[in-house]
Design an enzyme around this catalytic site. Sequence first.
Site, PDB file in Angstrom:
ATOM      1  N   HIS A  37       0.841  -1.211   0.000  1.00  0.00           N
ATOM      2  CA  HIS A  37       0.000   0.000   0.000  1.00  0.00           C
ATOM      3  C   HIS A  37       0.874   1.258   0.000  1.00  0.00           C
ATOM      4  CE1 HIS A  37      -2.845  -2.913   2.040  1.00  0.00           C
ATOM      5  NE2 HIS A  37      -3.598  -2.442   1.062  1.00  0.00           N
ATOM      6  N   GLN A  61     -18.104  -7.013  -0.937  1.00  0.00           N
ATOM      7  CA  GLN A  61     -17.209  -7.844  -1.743  1.00  0.00           C
ATOM      8  C   GLN A  61     -16.791  -9.122  -1.019  1.00  0.00           C
ATOM      9  OE1 GLN A  61     -14.245  -4.485  -1.882  1.00  0.00           O
ATOM     10  NE2 GLN A  61     -12.757  -6.130  -1.905  1.00  0.00           N
ATOM     11  N   GLN A 153      -9.000  -7.140 -10.651  1.00  0.00           N
ATOM     12  CA  GLN A 153      -9.708  -5.964 -10.128  1.00  0.00           C
ATOM     13  C   GLN A 153      -9.327  -4.724 -10.934  1.00  0.00           C
ATOM     14  OE1 GLN A 153     -10.211  -4.819  -5.824  1.00  0.00           O
ATOM     15  NE2 GLN A 153      -8.276  -3.769  -6.135  1.00  0.00           N
ATOM     16  N   ARG A 187      -3.873 -10.293   3.961  1.00  0.00           N
ATOM     17  CA  ARG A 187      -4.285 -11.637   4.414  1.00  0.00           C
ATOM     18  C   ARG A 187      -3.094 -12.510   4.821  1.00  0.00           C
ATOM     19  NH1 ARG A 187      -8.783 -10.948   0.532  1.00  0.00           N
ATOM     20  NH2 ARG A 187     -10.701 -11.161   1.741  1.00  0.00           N
TER      21      ARG A 187
HETATM   22  O1  PAF Z   1      -8.091  -3.872  -3.295  1.00  0.00           O
HETATM   23  C1  PAF Z   1      -8.753  -3.572  -2.275  1.00  0.00           C
HETATM   24  O2  PAF Z   1      -8.241  -3.370  -1.183  1.00  0.00           O
HETATM   25  C2  PAF Z   1     -10.267  -3.452  -2.397  1.00  0.00           C
HETATM   26  O3  PAF Z   1     -10.779  -4.393  -3.286  1.00  0.00           O
HETATM   27  C3  PAF Z   1     -10.742  -2.029  -2.768  1.00  0.00           C
HETATM   28  C4  PAF Z   1     -10.245  -1.595  -4.116  1.00  0.00           C
HETATM   29  C5  PAF Z   1     -10.269  -1.049  -1.702  1.00  0.00           C
HETATM   30  C6  PAF Z   1     -12.270  -1.980  -2.808  1.00  0.00           C
HETATM   31  O4  PAF Z   1     -12.823  -2.319  -1.583  1.00  0.00           O
END
Ligand code: PAF
Length: 282
Positions: A37, A61, A153, A187
């Site tokens: 991140h 999700q 994604q 995770r």
């Molecule tokens: O990648 C993630 O952490 C999630 O899928 C996101 C993009 C924040 C959406 O909840």
Amino acid sequence: MLVTESIEEIRNTVKLWKREKLKVGFVPTMGALHDGHLALIKQAKKKSDRVVVSIFVNPEQFGPNEDFDHYPRQLEEDLKICRKVRAAAVFTPEVPDMYPGEKFFSISINELNQHMCGASRPGFFEGIVLVVNKLFNIIDPDIAVFGQKDIQQFLIIKQMAREFNLRVKLEMGKIIRANDGLALSSRNAYLSNDERLLAPSLYRSLSYIEKQISNGIDKPELLIAHQKNELEAKGFKIDYLNVFSLNNIKPVEKLEKGGNYILAGAVYLGKTRLIDNILLEL
Ligand code: PAF
């Protein structure tokens, strides 16, 4: 650094920045921040004047038997990291802020979600595009950065932005790995010590397949089957391990020169689901 749960406050803050002609970068996250991140936030900082990070564990999700309740939550830690990397604002809405009432609308996805994670996690990408759409509407960023670890994604959101004429420009950040090759993921915190030692095997298998492909193997089926057996023998349960076309995320049997592919895998180690991928440009 502004920290706010309020949609109105983050909107007004971004509006003021825009009035000053500042460019706004955005990194959406579910918290439990790690160096992956951090790299996304740094990338957003390079391309913008003010970076907003959102921290929201999005219930939409997660499937009914997935880990929503146990997903790691460590807001104070996360805020420290955001301060250190000089994010301008952190948006931390609660579930009722994001989903205040009945939902009469949903976004459905017709393509790009039939393989890889979309095949085994029904509703997963619908939940993601829903929340990302809402976050884009709230923050109204100029650019947003997503990680390559979640390549499906990224590709789905990119297509959504294209089809719905969203203003935001999307960027993909590289996968950040531990020294032994394991892709960083929130995770990974679920892994026991023994599982953590085994976990880099997924990346090793992907790297081995990549090497054989770069040596000229163009029908990787047997190679992949062999690596699946090796992983299973070590105790992994395979969800998928395959090569997919970068254009449409469909499995590919024969690789063509000049093609762009995703070599990707998802496996379970105990209860932990690990995903990883390598992009192939032949
Ligand atoms: O990648 C993630 O952490 C999630 O899928 C996101 C993009 C924040 C959406 O909840």
